[in-house]
Scaffold this motif. Structure first.
Motif, PDB file in Angstrom:
ATOM      1  N   THR A  61      -2.910   4.097  -4.032  1.00 53.71           N
ATOM      2  CA  THR A  61      -2.978   4.321  -2.669  1.00 53.71           C
ATOM      3  C   THR A  61      -1.743   4.886  -1.979  1.00 53.71           C
ATOM      4  O   THR A  61      -1.813   5.081  -0.821  1.00 53.71           O
ATOM      5  CB  THR A  61      -3.668   3.299  -1.962  1.00 53.71           C
ATOM      6  N   GLY A  62      -0.424   4.454  -2.529  1.00 56.94           N
ATOM      7  CA  GLY A  62       0.504   4.674  -2.001  1.00 56.94           C
ATOM      8  C   GLY A  62       1.091   6.186  -1.717  1.00 56.94           C
ATOM      9  O   GLY A  62       0.637   7.162  -2.498  1.00 56.94           O
ATOM     10  N   TYR A  63       1.747   6.339  -0.723  1.00 56.60           N
ATOM     11  CA  TYR A  63       2.518   7.863  -0.354  1.00 56.60           C
ATOM     12  C   TYR A  63       3.861   7.860  -0.849  1.00 56.60           C
ATOM     13  O   TYR A  63       4.318   9.044  -1.106  1.00 56.60           O
ATOM     14  CB  TYR A  63       2.234   7.914   1.018  1.00 56.60           C
ATOM     15  N   GLY A 102      13.286   9.982 -11.415  1.00 57.50           N
ATOM     16  CA  GLY A 102      12.921   8.649 -11.861  1.00 57.50           C
ATOM     17  C   GLY A 102      11.403   8.226 -10.991  1.00 57.50           C
ATOM     18  O   GLY A 102      10.791   7.404 -11.408  1.00 57.50           O
ATOM     19  N   ILE A 103      11.387   8.899  -9.863  1.00 63.35           N
ATOM     20  CA  ILE A 103      10.074   8.624  -9.044  1.00 63.35           C
ATOM     21  C   ILE A 103       9.091   9.790  -9.226  1.00 63.35           C
ATOM     22  O   ILE A 103       9.372  10.774  -9.086  1.00 63.35           O
ATOM     23  CB  ILE A 103      10.491   8.588  -7.617  1.00 63.35           C
ATOM     24  N   GLY A 104       8.043   9.704  -9.348  1.00 66.15           N
ATOM     25  CA  GLY A 104       6.928  10.507  -9.096  1.00 66.15           C
ATOM     26  C   GLY A 104       5.707   9.725  -9.233  1.00 66.15           C
ATOM     27  O   GLY A 104       5.439   8.954  -9.024  1.00 66.15           O
ATOM     28  N   PRO A 105       4.519  10.676  -9.149  1.00 64.49           N
ATOM     29  CA  PRO A 105       3.236  10.104  -9.175  1.00 64.49           C
ATOM     30  C   PRO A 105       2.826   8.988 -10.157  1.00 64.49           C
ATOM     31  O   PRO A 105       1.846   8.296  -9.969  1.00 64.49           O
ATOM     32  CB  PRO A 105       2.206  11.370  -9.248  1.00 64.49           C
ATOM     33  N   ASP A 106       3.358   9.047 -11.138  1.00 65.10           N
ATOM     34  CA  ASP A 106       3.048   8.346 -12.360  1.00 65.10           C
ATOM     35  C   ASP A 106       4.004   7.059 -12.317  1.00 65.10           C
ATOM     36  O   ASP A 106       4.046   6.155 -13.206  1.00 65.10           O
ATOM     37  CB  ASP A 106       2.951   9.056 -13.855  1.00 65.10           C
ATOM     38  N   PHE A 107       4.902   6.818 -11.465  1.00 62.34           N
ATOM     39  CA  PHE A 107       5.591   5.640 -11.401  1.00 62.34           C
ATOM     40  C   PHE A 107       5.073   4.586 -10.815  1.00 62.34           C
ATOM     41  O   PHE A 107       4.753   4.345  -9.679  1.00 62.34           O
ATOM     42  CB  PHE A 107       7.066   5.961 -10.606  1.00 62.34           C
ATOM     43  N   TYR A 131       0.705  -1.132  -0.009  1.00 63.05           N
ATOM     44  CA  TYR A 131      -0.082   0.009  -0.169  1.00 63.05           C
ATOM     45  C   TYR A 131       0.835   1.392  -0.100  1.00 63.05           C
ATOM     46  O   TYR A 131       0.681   2.193  -0.297  1.00 63.05           O
ATOM     47  CB  TYR A 131      -0.815   0.006   1.152  1.00 63.05           C
ATOM     48  N   ALA A 132       2.157   1.218   0.549  1.00 66.16           N
ATOM     49  CA  ALA A 132       3.044   2.330   0.393  1.00 66.16           C
ATOM     50  C   ALA A 132       3.348   2.616  -0.858  1.00 66.16           C
ATOM     51  O   ALA A 132       3.450   3.840  -1.185  1.00 66.16           O
ATOM     52  CB  ALA A 132       4.101   2.016   1.362  1.00 66.16           C
ATOM     53  N   PHE A 133       3.788   1.768  -1.758  1.00 63.89           N
ATOM     54  CA  PHE A 133       4.332   1.790  -2.925  1.00 63.89           C
ATOM     55  C   PHE A 133       3.342   1.722  -3.998  1.00 63.89           C
ATOM     56  O   PHE A 133       3.493   2.008  -5.029  1.00 63.89           O
ATOM     57  CB  PHE A 133       5.288   0.834  -3.462  1.00 63.89           C
ATOM     58  N   ASP A 134       1.921   1.544  -3.695  1.00 63.80           N
ATOM     59  CA  ASP A 134       0.970   1.332  -4.773  1.00 63.80           C
ATOM     60  C   ASP A 134       0.695   2.457  -5.421  1.00 63.80           C
ATOM     61  O   ASP A 134       0.736   3.691  -4.749  1.00 63.80           O
ATOM     62  CB  ASP A 134      -0.192   0.859  -4.290  1.00 63.80           C
ATOM     63  N   ILE A 135       0.614   2.549  -6.977  1.00 57.85           N
ATOM     64  CA  ILE A 135       0.527   3.798  -7.511  1.00 57.85           C
ATOM     65  C   ILE A 135      -0.864   4.533  -7.142  1.00 57.85           C
ATOM     66  O   ILE A 135      -0.926   5.587  -7.252  1.00 57.85           O
ATOM     67  CB  ILE A 135       0.670   3.589  -9.155  1.00 57.85           C
ATOM     68  N   TRP A 172       6.073  11.402  -1.555  1.00 59.87           N
ATOM     69  CA  TRP A 172       7.036  11.739  -0.719  1.00 59.87           C
ATOM     70  C   TRP A 172       8.476  11.902  -1.483  1.00 59.87           C
ATOM     71  O   TRP A 172       9.106  12.786  -1.083  1.00 59.87           O
ATOM     72  CB  TRP A 172       7.164  10.955   0.498  1.00 59.87           C
ATOM     73  N   PHE A 173       8.480  11.157  -2.343  1.00 60.06           N
ATOM     74  CA  PHE A 173      10.080  11.130  -3.120  1.00 60.06           C
ATOM     75  C   PHE A 173       9.875  11.471  -4.211  1.00 60.06           C
ATOM     76  O   PHE A 173      10.611  10.952  -5.272  1.00 60.06           O
ATOM     77  CB  PHE A 173      10.586   9.493  -2.698  1.00 60.06           C
ATOM     78  N   ASP A 174       9.155  12.494  -4.714  1.00 64.28           N
ATOM     79  CA  ASP A 174       9.121  12.857  -6.185  1.00 64.28           C
ATOM     80  C   ASP A 174      10.126  13.645  -6.489  1.00 64.28           C
ATOM     81  O   ASP A 174      10.290  13.963  -7.673  1.00 64.28           O
ATOM     82  CB  ASP A 174       7.715  13.549  -6.591  1.00 64.28           C
ATOM     83  N   TRP A 175      10.998  13.954  -5.296  1.00 57.68           N
ATOM     84  CA  TRP A 175      12.299  14.831  -5.653  1.00 57.68           C
ATOM     85  C   TRP A 175      13.486  14.004  -6.176  1.00 57.68           C
ATOM     86  O   TRP A 175      14.299  14.215  -6.687  1.00 57.68           O
ATOM     87  CB  TRP A 175      12.744  15.475  -4.518  1.00 57.68           C
ATOM     88  N   VAL A 176      12.875  12.581  -5.994  1.00 60.74           N
ATOM     89  CA  VAL A 176      14.196  11.528  -6.537  1.00 60.74           C
ATOM     90  C   VAL A 176      14.022  11.415  -7.906  1.00 60.74           C
ATOM     91  O   VAL A 176      12.849  11.135  -8.337  1.00 60.74           O
ATOM     92  CB  VAL A 176      14.112  10.382  -5.812  1.00 60.74           C
TER      93      VAL A 176
END
Lengths: 322, 438
Positions: free
Chosen positions: A157-159, A169-174, A151-155, A163-167
């Motif tokens: 429901t995940g958060y 490659g990681i963003g809301p659409d990953f 649930y933490a990583f699910d596209i 939280w890590f969209d500044w990294v």
């Protein structure tokens, strides 16, 4: 309570063993008998609940047998094994299993040692709190922890994506679970998070057995902290390290819960135990599924045997493996 | 440890107390058994999870039997595949408690073929299927005979956001095609709600597309392992084109490869929602979310519904068919009573009640005329029409193999291309012959 006689302690036993056997006292004999009486029922039950299914699985693996077509049961000898070994799915799943085992055990060993060192050198007042805090993930049921990670990583429901969209490659659409690499990373991370405390506990017990004088002597001789760790502490706790590695490797090789909850084995994340489950329980192909289970069992046996014979791991704790 | 020597009398007293306790426990156990024997026979109904509708019907039918039988429900796992696994294992083991079972239609042949299901008496079939819609009735047959009684029937609709359809210039009062909704989503920069995860929902989508294009995934399903796989056809290629386009062009959103019915509904309710193929549960779920304050009412007001999209503009679509059929175990000790109970369970009144309270559409035509149904489900007439055209999934005892192979070959959707139907056909043939793992 009376003390028991340790039958494995003599170090000069080889030549004197027959003599020692003859000289066994009545009390020792009675205690040995009591030992068998106490352990006997458990031993018999263990044999019944483990040996019987294993033998049954080996027998079933020689048949083409589908649960919903009992009339078509047919003896195929090693045909199921031939099908499995000639199929790319098996080798792909074996590779995933080996990869998960290697990566998780290696990372857990390093992290576990670090945690063990922290617990070992913590001052007495904080020791209890620290050990409890470190053990929390191990106390959580694997399925529950798998859901938490999912649930933490699910596209949807995940958060984590937010939280890590500044990294890069990681963003809301990953979508972490849509391809092999990211999905396996999460599966392995959750496995490491969950079982590192177990390794650290085993290593802590090994660390406690290293005599403090050795480290002190090395320190007096001018050894650096790294030298003391690599030349004094680690060689002296080799037995504990190997036991930890073997236990975790056997456990990691049978990984199931995390994958089942997070990806159901899709997109190249299937491990051998999941393939066995899908074939036996999902497809109801008892013969083919049993053959996969037997292969999985043999792999686990092989790891245990290799550890015992090649690395001389002492699983009974008699100290011979040091 | 210091041994404590208790006097012999104390030990005897303890023994007597133990014996009395054991006798008491045995008496209670025997009383419990006795009370069960003296009451009406208990029928166990294995039900799929719902909102309590089946348990309510069980109570009503128990009461209506006037003491002839009592129905107890036993809950099966959440997803259809796990339900099948548990039912098949119990039936294969000869479990005599399998009196009544709620069965997902695609798995009926697999359980009927080895004789796990009792054959329904002709008069029961006649009475219970008199006004059953054609699609659901076909789904309850194996080898041309009715082997289970249709209870409720499900079908997918095309759900759409009125605002998006209007902006895209689509006239939703007329049938629309996949190409049209793909163009609309693309032009409006929205996502299509489809199910691209490696699960049963993928087979549902592929089967709907192939059937709507006039094809079939298999023929001669009764041949089992020797069934004819006919996916490598023009219809299969058209289906692959639609799935592949949605996947490659990112029209299903970034979550498409792991998207199931629930997550596609959540996406549809969001800002990027446009068109979605899904089961009628989404209507109850969306209204429930509004009541809980989790969803704006304006979103529900913006939702419209229509028939499943067409593949070819001039041919009606063949929407997916789902639902539940009721079967009776062939080793059940109370088969006669079980069939009586089944007749009660599937009565049109109970089907209407089940639709109105739990959102599961009836298989009986008459049940659709109920006023409570039309009030709870304004889309009932569209569902009814959709059920008339709905196409069952491949009917074969090897459905699980075929479905799993399709799921593996057609996911992730962006990997689907014109070769996928051919590769899937070869893979299914290998698996059915026992030459390949799944």
């Amino acid at each position: 309570m009376s003390t028991t006689v340790d039958s494995s302690t003599p170090t000069r036993q080889s030549k004197q063993a027959p003599k020692a056997k003859r000289q066994i006292s009545d009390r020792a004999r009675a205690e040995r008998k009591l030992g068998w009486l106490l352990a006997g029922p458990a031993f018999i039950i263990m044999l019944l609940v483990t040996l019987y299914p294993i033998v049954q699985a080996v027998y079933d693996s020689l048949f083409s047998f589908r649960l919903t077509a009992p009339a078509d049961k047919e003896f195929v000898f090693l045909g199921n094994y031939a099908t499995i070994f000639s199929d790319a799915v098996f080798w792909k799943d074996l590779w995933v299993t080996v990869l998960i085992t290697l990566v998780t055990v290696a990372v857990e060993l390093v992290l576990g040692l670090a945690l063990a060192l922290v617990m070992h050198s913590a001052i007495k007042a904080t020791r209890g709190l620290l050990r409890t805090a470190i053990l929390v993930p191990y106390g959580i049921i694997t399925v529950v922890s798998a859901f938490a990670w999912f649930y933490a990583f699910d596209i949807t429901t995940g958060y984590v994506n937010n939280w890590f969209d500044w990294v890069p490659g990681i963003g809301p659409d990953f979508n972490w679970f849509a391809s092999q690499g990211p999905a396996l990373t999460i599966i392995m991370a959750s496995e490491i998070w969950k079982t590192t405390p177990f390794i650290s506990l085993l290593l802590l017990s090994g660390l406690a057995q290293v005599p403090g004088e050795l480290s002190e002597a090395a320190r007096v001789d001018g050894a650096s902290a790294w030298q003391r760790l690599s030349k004094v502490i680690l060689p002296n706790m080799k037995a504990a390290i190997m036991v930890a590695v073997v236990f975790r490797a056997l456990d990691a090789f049978r990984i199931f819960d995390n994958i089942f909850i997070m990806t159901q084995g899709q997109y190249g994340t299937e491990a051998l135990s999941l393939l066995a489950y899908r074939t036996s329980i999902g497809r109801l192909e008892i013969g083919l599924g049993s053959a996969i289970s037997v292969i999985l069992f043999l792999c686990v046996m092989l790891i245990a045997l290799a550890a015992i014979k090649i690395f001389k791991v002492d699983l009974a704790g008699s100290g011979k493996g040091r | 440890m210091k041994a404590i020597h208790r006097p012999r009398t104390a030990r005897r007293g303890r023994r007597i107390r133990g014996a009395v306790a054991l006798a008491g426990a045995s008496a209670m156990l025997l009383t419990a058994c006795g009370s069960q024997d003296s009451g009406p026979p208990t029928l166990t109904w294995y039900i799929n999870p719902d909102d309590g509708g089946q348990a309510e019907i069980a109570q009503q039918c128990s009461a209506a039997s006037n003491g002839k039988y009592k129905i107890e429900t036993s809950l099966l796992p959440r997803d259809a595949s796990s339900q099948r696994e548990q039912l098949a294992r119990r039936l294969a083991a000869g479990d005599t408690s399998m009196d009544i079972m709620s069965l997902d239609p695609p798995f009926v042949p697999e359980l009927a073929e080895p004789g796990f299901l009792a054959k329904p008496p002709a008069d029961v079939v006649e009475r219970t299927t008199a006004d059953t819609l054609e699609g659901p009735l076909e789904g309850a047959k194996w080898n041309g005979e009715v082997v289970a009684v249709p209870f409720w029937a499900n079908t997918q609709l095309l759900w759409y956001r009125k605002s998006v359809a209007e902006a895209a210039g689509l006239d939703m009062s007329k049938p629309v095609t996949w190409d049209q909704i793909i163009d609309a989503a693309r032009s409006q920069d929205k996502y299509l709600g489809v199910q691209g995860t490696q699960a049963e929902s993928m087979t549902v989508w592929v089967n709907g597309l192939v059937a709507s294009a006039g094809g079939q995934i298999i023929t001669a399903g009764e041949e089992g392992q020797d069934a004819n796989i006919t996916l490598d056809s023009d219809a299969g290629k058209k289906a692959a084109d639609i799935v592949g386009t949605i996947g490659k062009d990112g029209l299903g959103g970034p979550g498409l490869p792991t998207q199931d019915e629930n997550s596609s509904m959540i996406q549809f309710q969001g800002d990027k929602g446009s068109f979605m193929v899904n089961w009628p549960f989404v209507w109850a779920a969306s209204n429930g979310a509004v009541k809980e304050g989790a969803l704006d009412k304006a979103v529900v007001d913006d939702i419209g519904w229509a028939q499943w999209p067409r593949v070819n503009a001039d041919e009606p679509s063949a929407p997916p068919l789902g639902g539940i059929n009721i079967g009776v175990g062939s080793v059940s000790k109370h088969q006669d009573l079980a069939w009586q109970a089944v007749e009660c369970i599937v009565s049109p009144e109970h089907q209407s009640q089940y639709f109105a309270t739990n959102g599961n559409p009836p298989s009986s035509a008459k049940a659709f005329d109920n006023a409570a149904v039309r009030e709870a489900y304004p889309q009932a007439p569209v569902i009814r029409e959709s059920l008339d055209h709905a196409a069952p999934r491949p009917q074969t005892p090897y459905y699980n193999e075929i479905s799993t192979a399709i799921q593996q070959e057609w996911t992730p959707p962006q990997s689907v291309n014109e070769n996928t139907p051919k590769e899937t056909t070869a893979f299914i043939e290998q698996v059915l012959k026992g030459d390949a793992l799944l």
